[in-house]
Design a protein around this motif. Structure first.
Motif, mmCIF file in Angstrom:
data_model
loop_
_atom_site.group_PDB
_atom_site.id
_atom_site.type_symbol
_atom_site.label_atom_id
_atom_site.label_comp_id
_atom_site.label_asym_id
_atom_site.label_seq_id
_atom_site.Cartn_x
_atom_site.Cartn_y
_atom_site.Cartn_z
ATOM 1 N N GLU A 295 -14.599 -16.965 -29.333
ATOM 2 C CA GLU A 295 -13.877 -15.999 -28.777
ATOM 3 C C GLU A 295 -12.577 -16.748 -28.272
ATOM 4 N N THR A 296 -11.308 -15.838 -28.150
ATOM 5 C CA THR A 296 -9.901 -16.500 -27.906
ATOM 6 C C THR A 296 -9.438 -15.424 -27.194
ATOM 7 N N SER A 297 -8.322 -15.694 -26.335
ATOM 8 C CA SER A 297 -7.480 -14.512 -25.828
ATOM 9 C C SER A 297 -6.357 -14.164 -26.572
ATOM 10 N N PHE A 298 -6.170 -14.636 -27.825
ATOM 11 C CA PHE A 298 -5.353 -14.381 -28.867
ATOM 12 C C PHE A 298 -5.724 -13.878 -30.100
ATOM 13 N N ALA A 299 -6.796 -13.021 -29.946
ATOM 14 C CA ALA A 299 -7.605 -12.433 -31.150
ATOM 15 C C ALA A 299 -6.514 -11.745 -32.185
ATOM 16 N N ASP A 300 -5.598 -11.326 -31.911
ATOM 17 C CA ASP A 300 -4.694 -10.382 -32.618
ATOM 18 C C ASP A 300 -3.626 -11.589 -33.701
ATOM 19 N N ALA A 301 -3.626 -12.869 -32.833
ATOM 20 C CA ALA A 301 -2.562 -13.546 -33.606
ATOM 21 C C ALA A 301 -3.514 -14.910 -34.333
ATOM 22 N N MET A 302 -5.002 -15.169 -34.119
ATOM 23 C CA MET A 302 -5.624 -15.955 -34.605
ATOM 24 C C MET A 302 -7.045 -15.715 -34.843
ATOM 25 N N SER A 303 -7.885 -16.359 -35.599
ATOM 26 C CA SER A 303 -9.390 -16.476 -35.699
ATOM 27 C C SER A 303 -9.654 -17.724 -36.092
ATOM 28 N N ALA A 304 -11.094 -18.154 -35.498
ATOM 29 C CA ALA A 304 -11.540 -19.258 -36.007
ATOM 30 C C ALA A 304 -13.065 -19.356 -35.892
ATOM 31 N N ARG A 305 -13.708 -20.145 -36.884
ATOM 32 C CA ARG A 305 -15.289 -20.223 -36.909
ATOM 33 C C ARG A 305 -15.474 -21.568 -37.609
ATOM 34 N N PHE B 176 -17.331 -27.157 -41.968
ATOM 35 C CA PHE B 176 -15.923 -27.382 -41.718
ATOM 36 C C PHE B 176 -15.379 -26.514 -40.699
ATOM 37 N N GLY B 177 -14.314 -26.707 -40.138
ATOM 38 C CA GLY B 177 -13.654 -25.700 -39.454
ATOM 39 C C GLY B 177 -12.666 -24.748 -40.270
ATOM 40 N N TYR B 178 -12.454 -23.754 -39.686
ATOM 41 C CA TYR B 178 -11.441 -22.592 -40.600
ATOM 42 C C TYR B 178 -10.614 -21.990 -39.446
ATOM 43 N N LEU B 179 -9.333 -22.189 -39.434
ATOM 44 C CA LEU B 179 -8.691 -21.392 -38.436
ATOM 45 C C LEU B 179 -7.484 -20.464 -39.222
ATOM 46 N N ARG B 180 -7.714 -19.295 -38.897
ATOM 47 C CA ARG B 180 -6.709 -18.181 -39.365
ATOM 48 C C ARG B 180 -5.567 -17.868 -38.578
#
Length: 556
Positions: free
Chosen positions: A290-300, A309-313
């Motif tokens: 969950e993030t407060s900037f879901a339109d700008a980024m996603s992570a899992r 590993f980590g993934y940051l879009r």
């Protein structure tokens, strides 16, 4: 998240494009009507921009063998023989020959109500395989396509009877991009979602699509389905910047950002609905953070044969509050494994320069962070603009060097940062594992900048899908920003006709660190490693790409 609301369903369905561009009067879509005098004024405005402001003018003239100033003089002589629509078309083609997505003419329809819409078809086309022999497939469908056989995975063969690859390339020639792969990527990005604020509507009211399914025998005829263009209204994200003080500090492809929002409405309507409701924390799906900037980024967390590993879009850098966005990125980074991180910048259209550059400190062990440097043209007009008190916030730092460069006959002012160096070095490093960033030809503007910073600050390596990033190397201003700068400097500029606006590259971007002085425009940021997308990537969550990148993380 709840089910789709009636408002979201209506927004996603839209209305027939024919209701927008061919209203009940049965008159076809027309650009705003321009008098002969207004056409001359528009030529004068662009002559002024190319002589005084446009920072890439000499580079474009040398690279593409095209003198836009001489072409404008030739266009002026044709004014008596052109209709208003014909004149607008010729001027648009002239500007697009510069191959600069930052420098564009925007023409509203005679009916201004058309502007907020995106002309859309209910599917997304993507490609896999080598650039010279791509395979085009349907990767997303927004609703009932009208043909039960037309489904995700269908191979696209024709567009209105034209081989699909040819149709994409023909459309690409009307757009910008310094490399063939960049033009094709830009065309595919807006082929089925075209923002009418920035692009003319499609010529046709419907499209006949030829396609094939896996089980079709080689001798079977192509299947066909007809789609009517519809007009949808995706609106900006609630977290997107609309602050006046940020407008002159951006590097963004506005067309791509609008198309991105349209795709979100069509193919991720629950997330779009959540954003429009003003809810500030959400996740893309159950296994995402969950993030407060879901339109700008996603992570899992991402598991491959090499481990977890980590993934940051990073979808966009166009956010309203830089500090809060950096906090949000730091928060999700703290929840990701330290074994390695993939930063996915594919199709990131850019945004606020400060936002992109303040993220580097979260990843960088080596300090200080050196913000990207920018320069203006050394012309009399730019020197006067930079020296004007009313332009001090934007150009005060450039005033002395612009005047000095002009006196010495140099082409550019000193290259200076737009971002505050202190703000770019005010936070501790949050992520300490190895990093790979993934880019493609639609990684543009601030996306280019961020990819360059990953390399230049020795944060990680770049994996490029295609030759390089999209090569948008400038700080872009709107026509209203330029008009204010001229007014503050007490310089004359012909009035823009109603319904006409533009954007233009004002400050050129040059890299820092180990690539100090290297420009980005027309070059982009190539990857140390090149990757070709597979069918598995498109239909199974980028599995092959993830295996490739995590293999690099382990090896590195």
């Amino acid at each position: 998240m709840s089910a789709l609301s009636a408002d979201t369903i209506d927004a996603r369905r839209g209305r027939p494009l024919s209701d927008v561009v061919r209203p009940r009067t049965e008159q076809a879509w027309q650009p705003v009507e321009l008098s002969v005098a207004q056409r001359h004024d528009l030529v004068d405005i662009w002559l002024t921009m190319f002589r005084d402001v446009y920072v890439h003018y000499a580079q474009k003239r040398a690279l593409y063998g095209f003198d836009a100033v001489r072409a404008l003089y030739a266009l002026r002589r044709q004014i008596p023989y052109l209709s208003a629509a014909g004149f607008v078309g010729e001027l648009t083609l002239l500007i697009n020959r510069l191959r600069d997505q930052h420098t564009q003419l925007y023409v509203r329809a005679a009916d201004s109500a058309v502007t907020p819409y995106v002309a859309a078809l209910p599917f997304l086309a993507e490609s896999y395989g080598e650039h010279l022999s791509p395979t085009y497939v349907v990767t997303k469908i927004s609703d009932d396509a009208g043909d039960p056989d037309f489904a995700v995975g269908a191979v696209l063969t024709t567009w209105n009877g034209v081989p699909f690859a040819n149709a994409v390339d023909r459309y690409a020639e009307t757009l910008t991009g310094g490399r063939p792969d960049a033009r094709r990527a830009r065309a595919l990005e807006t082929l089925t979602q075209r923002p009418l604020e920035f692009l003319a509507p499609p010529d046709e009211l419907w499209v006949d699509i030829g396609y094939r399914l896996d089980g079709d025998a080689p001798g079977d005829a192509d299947r066909t389905v007809r789609f009517e263009w519809r007009a949808i209204e995706p609106a900006k994200a609630t977290t997107a910047t609309d602050l006046i003080e940020m407008r002159t500090r951006r590097a963004i492809d506005a067309t791509s950002e609008a198309a991105r929002r349209a795709r979100k409405l069509l193919f991720q309507p629950l997330l779009w609905q959540h954003d429009r409701a003003g809810n500030r924390r959400t996740a893309k799906a159950a296994d995402w953070i969950e993030t407060s900037f879901a339109d700008a980024m996603s992570a899992r967390r991402l598991t491959t044969s090499h481990g977890t590993f980590g993934y940051l879009r990073l979808w966009t850098f166009d956010v309203d509050q830089t500090d809060r966005f950096v906090d949000a990125v730091a928060d999700v980074l703290g929840q990701l494994p330290r074994r390695g991180l993939i930063i996915d910048l594919r199709s990131n259209p850019g945004g606020v320069i400060d936002t992109a550059e303040q993220l580097f400190q979260l990843f960088a062990a080596r300090r200080p962070i050196e913000p990207m440097r920018f320069a203006v043209r050394a012309t009399e007009a730019m020197a006067t603009i930079a020296e004007a008190d009313g332009n001090g916030a934007d150009f005060g730092d450039w005033a002395g060097s612009t005047r000095s460069a002009l006196d010495l006959g140099e082409e550019f002012s000193q290259h200076l940062p737009i971002s505050d160096a202190d703000a770019c070095n005010s936070r501790r490093q949050v992520y300490r594992g190895p990093i790979v960033a993934v880019v493609n030809a639609n990684t543009f503007s601030c996306g280019d900048l961020f990819a360059a910073g990953i390399v230049d600050h020795e944060i990680g390596s770049i994996v490029s899908i295609g030759d390089a990033t999209g090569a948008g190397g400038a700080n872009v201003w709107t026509s209203s920003d330029v008009e204010y700068a001229y007014h503050a400097a007490r310089l004359s500029l012909p009035a823009l006709p109603p319904g006409i606006s533009f954007s233009i590259s004002v400050r050129r971007m040059a890299r820092t660190g180990r690539s100090t002085g290297v420009v980005v425009e027309d070059v982009g940021v190539p990857g140390e490693d090149r990757y070709v997308m597979t069918r598995t990537d498109l239909f199974h969550g980028n599995q092959d790409l993830a295996e490739f990148c995590t293999g690099l993380l382990v090896a590195g």
